[in-house]
Design a protein around this motif. Structure first.
Motif, mmCIF file in Angstrom:
data_model
loop_
_atom_site.group_PDB
_atom_site.id
_atom_site.type_symbol
_atom_site.label_atom_id
_atom_site.label_comp_id
_atom_site.label_asym_id
_atom_site.label_seq_id
_atom_site.Cartn_x
_atom_site.Cartn_y
_atom_site.Cartn_z
ATOM 1 N N UNK A 18 0.832 -1.196 0.000
ATOM 2 C CA UNK A 18 0.000 0.000 0.000
ATOM 3 C C UNK A 18 0.879 1.263 0.000
ATOM 4 N N UNK A 19 1.898 1.260 0.825
ATOM 5 C CA UNK A 19 2.838 2.380 0.899
ATOM 6 C C UNK A 19 3.572 2.534 -0.432
ATOM 7 N N UNK A 20 3.991 1.423 -1.005
ATOM 8 C CA UNK A 20 4.711 1.461 -2.275
ATOM 9 C C UNK A 20 3.858 1.907 -3.444
ATOM 10 N N UNK A 21 2.563 1.617 -3.382
ATOM 11 C CA UNK A 21 1.685 2.048 -4.472
ATOM 12 C C UNK A 21 1.588 3.570 -4.527
ATOM 13 N N UNK A 22 1.647 4.231 -3.386
ATOM 14 C CA UNK A 22 1.689 5.693 -3.387
ATOM 15 C C UNK A 22 2.978 6.198 -4.031
ATOM 16 N N UNK A 23 4.081 5.532 -3.718
ATOM 17 C CA UNK A 23 5.350 5.916 -4.332
ATOM 18 C C UNK A 23 5.336 5.716 -5.836
ATOM 19 N N UNK A 24 4.747 4.612 -6.281
ATOM 20 C CA UNK A 24 4.666 4.352 -7.720
ATOM 21 C C UNK A 24 3.797 5.393 -8.416
ATOM 22 N N UNK A 25 2.691 5.766 -7.795
ATOM 23 C CA UNK A 25 1.828 6.799 -8.367
ATOM 24 C C UNK A 25 2.567 8.132 -8.433
ATOM 25 N N UNK A 26 3.275 8.474 -7.374
ATOM 26 C CA UNK A 26 4.042 9.715 -7.359
ATOM 27 C C UNK A 26 5.124 9.734 -8.423
ATOM 28 N N UNK A 27 5.818 8.597 -8.608
ATOM 29 C CA UNK A 27 6.834 8.523 -9.654
ATOM 30 C C UNK A 27 6.219 8.672 -11.043
#
Length: 115
Positions: A98-107
């Motif tokens: 879940x935390x990583x999905x935010x990072x992927x969206x931000x990237x």
């Protein structure tokens, strides 16, 4: 290379470290806590660079860059809340994803704004 591109590459490197830690969580391997600390501090520094890039761009700053900043800030606050306060010694795979999905969206948003 623009500040937006530097922020993108810095955040991509931080995300690569996050992918490594998520793989270790999935493999149920304990890793030193300084990896998480370095991941968080690096993310704060790189997000600060993105903030400076957004401010220096003034009127030419793409709207997606501001959205990327908001997503990364949310990810940092969520990461601190999840992994430093609530689940300090027991990071679970769904939380890391879940935390990583935010990072992927931000990237993704920052890539669209930078290149």
């Amino acid at each position: 290379m623009s500040l937006f591109q530097m922020a993108f590459w810095a955040l991509a490197a931080i995300a690569a470290g996050g992918v490594l830690m998520t793989a270790l969580i999935a493999a149920k391997v304990r890793f030193p806590s300084f990896l998480g600390l370095g991941h968080g501090l690096g993310a704060i520094a790189a997000t600060g660079l993105l903030f400076v890039a957004n401010l220096r761009g003034e009127a030419e700053t793409p709207a997606l860059a501001w959205w990327a900043l908001a997503v990364f800030t949310t990810g940092i606050v969520g990461g601190l809340g999840l992994f430093r306060v609530l689940f300090r010694d027991n990071a679970t795979l769904p939380l890391a994803l879940m935390h990583g999905s935010l990072g992927a969206l931000g990237l993704y948003l920052l890539y669209q704004a930078s290149f």
